[in-house]
Structure formats: C-alpha cells, structure tokens
Scaffold this active site. Structure first.
Site, short mmCIF file in Angstrom:
data_model
loop_
_atom_site.label_atom_id
_atom_site.label_comp_id
_atom_site.label_asym_id
_atom_site.label_seq_id
_atom_site.Cartn_x
_atom_site.Cartn_y
_atom_site.Cartn_z
N TYR A 140 10.93 4.44 2.78
CA TYR A 140 11.64 4.69 1.52
C TYR A 140 12.88 5.56 1.72
CZ TYR A 140 8.30 2.83 -1.93
OH TYR A 140 7.53 2.02 -2.72
N LYS A 191 -0.37 0.53 10.84
CA LYS A 191 -0.11 -0.78 11.47
C LYS A 191 0.23 -0.48 12.93
CE LYS A 191 0.30 -5.27 11.17
NZ LYS A 191 -0.82 -6.18 10.86
N ASP A 224 -3.42 -4.54 6.81
CA ASP A 224 -3.82 -5.87 6.33
C ASP A 224 -5.34 -5.93 6.14
OD1 ASP A 224 -4.02 -5.60 9.09
OD2 ASP A 224 -3.38 -7.66 9.55
N ASP A 248 1.93 2.77 -1.47
CA ASP A 248 2.41 2.16 -2.71
C ASP A 248 1.60 0.91 -3.01
OD1 ASP A 248 4.20 1.60 -4.90
OD2 ASP A 248 5.22 0.15 -3.62
N ASP A 252 -1.81 0.31 -5.84
CA ASP A 252 -1.85 -0.70 -6.92
C ASP A 252 -3.11 -1.55 -6.81
OD1 ASP A 252 0.60 0.07 -8.02
OD2 ASP A 252 1.34 -1.98 -8.19
#
Ligand code: IPM
Ligand code: MG
Length: 359
Positions: A140, A191, A224, A248, A252
């Site tokens: 970001y 990751k 993932d 983020d 959600d």
C-alpha cells in the site's frame, strides 16, 4: 478530558456515526466520564468543501486527539479523481500520519445471526476470530509506485512490496499479545513460497515467538491456503496475522463468515493515536435511506472505550446491549430473516441505546 475526533465521512458513514454519538452521550451520562468531542470533514465531503480528502486542519485535530471515530469514505462521485485526490488516499494518509500500524478486525458469529451466514450453520457456529492486519506498510505504501510510459507506446504500472523486520515484529507482537488474552493461537499468513519479503515475514514472526511468546501456538499458512481454510474450518482460527494487502482481503472474507459486513468493527492502533471504524464502506447505493446497519460503528465505539480509554466495563456493556437487541429480534435489512423485526438504522440504534440504559 479525553479527546475524540469524529469524522463521519461519506454515504452511510454519516448515518451510522450519528447513532454511535447518541450512544456515546448516554455513556458519558452513565459513566460520569466526559469526552471532548470535535467533528471534522473527511473523504468525499472534504473534497467537496476543500478540494482534498484530508485537510491539514483535520489531520492536526486527529493527531491531537486520543481517538478518532470514523464512519466511511468514498463514493462514485469521487471515483475518477486523480489517485492522490481520492477519498481512499485520505484514509491511507490518516493511518500513516497516526502511525496506526496494527489494525484489529474481530469477526464474531453471534448465535442470533448464525443463519445469516452464507455458510452452513455447523461450520460457522461459535466462530470468533481476530484478524490483525499490518496497516501502514507493505504494498500500500511501498516506493516506487505509479504508472509510467515505456517503449512501444505501452504503459507500466508499478507497486512495490517491502517490509522491514521491525515493521513485521511490531505488528506480530500485537498479534501475540492479543492471543495471550484469547485462545493462545496465532496463524501468520504470508506468501513465502514466492516472495522474499514474505520469507522475512515468516522468519521474523517465528523468531519473535521463540524469543518472547513460546507459550503461544504459531501456525503459518500461505495466503491462498489461508483463504481456503478460512471457509473450510473457520472455528480453528483464533488470531490471524497478515500484512497490509493480504489482511485487507482475509478480513473481508472473515467478515462474510458472520453474515454481514455491517456487523464488523475495527481498531487501528499505533504510536500517535488510534482510529476506530466499521470495516464496511460508504455503501452509496443505500446511503440516506435509513436502512444501514449501525452495529459495526457501535462496536467500533466499544473497541475505542476498551483500547483507548480502558473503559472495559462500558465496552462490554455495549456488546451486551447489541446482543440483547439482536436476541429481541431487531434486524436491519442486511441481517434480516423471516420471523424477525426489520427496522431501520435509527430504530435499531435507539433499541441498542435503550438496552444499554437498562443494563
Ligand atoms: C479497508 C478498505 C480500505 C483498504 C480502502 C477503502 C482504502 O478496503 O479498510 O479494508 O484497502 O485498506
Ligand atoms: Mg478492505
């Protein structure tokens, strides 16, 4: 006197924040704690008034306050502005200026709402997860960034993902400390099979655990796989720790387990202040119709009392008032089911205020 800056922002942010302020007034009266409350414009409403999403005046007020209560920002009207003038960019600047590096997003499935989830009851019953998202670093904020022309009339879009070990360590410490007060389990998401920055992430989290938190169980998942496990076995998660972008996305997803984004509060804490805001956005499609769910904002207020003002009792009372209201069948449209009482934003707000008064 503790200082709160209230910035309702745009869309339903305005309606839901108004309900929280009503509740705050009752809390002041019942607890005897007075707050100094100021208001400021932010996001689209600030763009309309001043041409930018976050003015220096509001930024300084935020830095000067003990806590910021935010509604939501953004909307189609401001979508096509240049990147740095968008409402979202004001939000990122505010987080960065306050150095609010740890974003806490609890996802709790309330018994009364277990059927509101899109997942089967037996999968989501009892889910209680705290997502700890790094909020002031990662992709970001990384430089270089931008869109630039390259040879052959093409363009290149660039964003950069980097983390320093101290940035990782400080947010991981928050996650472990929270886990200490919960079920003593942290799942760290990365990751590291592909990205070097995430190899450092995994190693730093592992080392911190060995040094300071060996009594906390630590699980590592690639993002993932984490996305998959979160809908497969949500009950096995306690604290989920992730960098800015993965956090983020995962937050959600965790929110959706609970049935509605309209229920989820957040706290962003750090070194120079704290921001409390619903996880949901400004929802322009339903704004101004008195149908939004104010519970995410109300629970954000509850987090504020707990994390910024050590008012654990009042914070718990807000949670109880929300539970009682749901148990009595009050529902906004997003969590409505047949046989319950569908009401608007203001009405569920006054029901919660009434429950709080009676505790
Ligand atoms: C959130 C939002 C923001 C983010 C947007 C509005 C900039 O999605 O708080 O999760 O990506 O951080
Ligand atoms: Mg988001």
């Amino acid at each position: 006197m503790p200082k709160i800056l209230v910035i309702p922002g745009d869309g339903i942010g305005v309606e839901v924040t108004a309900v929280s302020i009503d509740l705050l007034n009752i809390i002041e009266r019942k607890s005897g704690t007075k707050f100094e409350i100021e208001e400021g414009l932010f996001g689209g409403s600030s763009i309309d008034a001043h041409g930018i999403p976050l003015t220096d005046e509001v930024k300084d007020k935020a830095l000067d306050s003990d806590a910021v209560l935010l509604g939501a920002v953004g909307g189609p009207k401001w979508e096509n502005l240049e990147h740095s003038l968008k409402p979202e960019s004001g939000l990122l600047t505010l987080r960065k200026e306050l150095d609010a590096f740890a974003n806490l997003r609890p996802a709790i499935v309330y018994p009364a709402l277990v059927d509101a989830s899109t997942l089967k009851k037996e999968i989501v019953e009892g889910v209680d997860i705290m997502v700890v998202r790094e909020l002031t670093g990662g992709i970001y904020f990384g430089q270089p960034r931008g869109i630039e022309p390259i040879a052959g009339g093409e363009q290149k879009g660039v964003n950069t993902l980097h983390y320093t070990s101290s940035e990782i360590e400080r947010v991981a410490r928050v996650a472990f400390q929270i886990a200490e007060k919960r079920n003593k389990h942290v799942t760290s998401i990365d990751k590291s099979n592909v990205l070097e920055s995430m190899v450092l992430w995994r190693d730093t989290v592992t080392e911190l655990r060995e040094k300071e938190f060996s009594h906390i169980e630590l699980e590592h998942l690639y993002v993932d796989n984490a996305a998959m496990q979160l809908i497969r076995r949500p009950k096995t998660f306690d604290v989920m720790l992730a960098g800015n972008m993965f956090g983020d996305i995962i937050s959600d997803e965790a929110a959706q387990l609970t049935g509605s984004l309209g229920m989820l509060p957040s706290a962003s804490v750090g070194n120079k202040g704290a921001i409390y805001e619903p996880v949901h956005g400004s929802a322009p499609d339903i704004a101004g119709q008195d149908i939004a769910n104010p519970i995410a904002s109300i629970l954000s207020l509850s987090m504020m009392l707990k994390y910024s003002f050590n008012m654990d009792k009042e914070s718990g009372m807000i949670e109880q008032a929300v539970k009682n209201t749901l148990d009595k069948g009050f529902r906004t449209a997003d969590i409505y089911q047949e046989g319950t009482n569908k009401v608007g934003c203001r009405e569920i707000g006054s029901a919660i205020c009434g429950e709080f008064e009676n505790l």
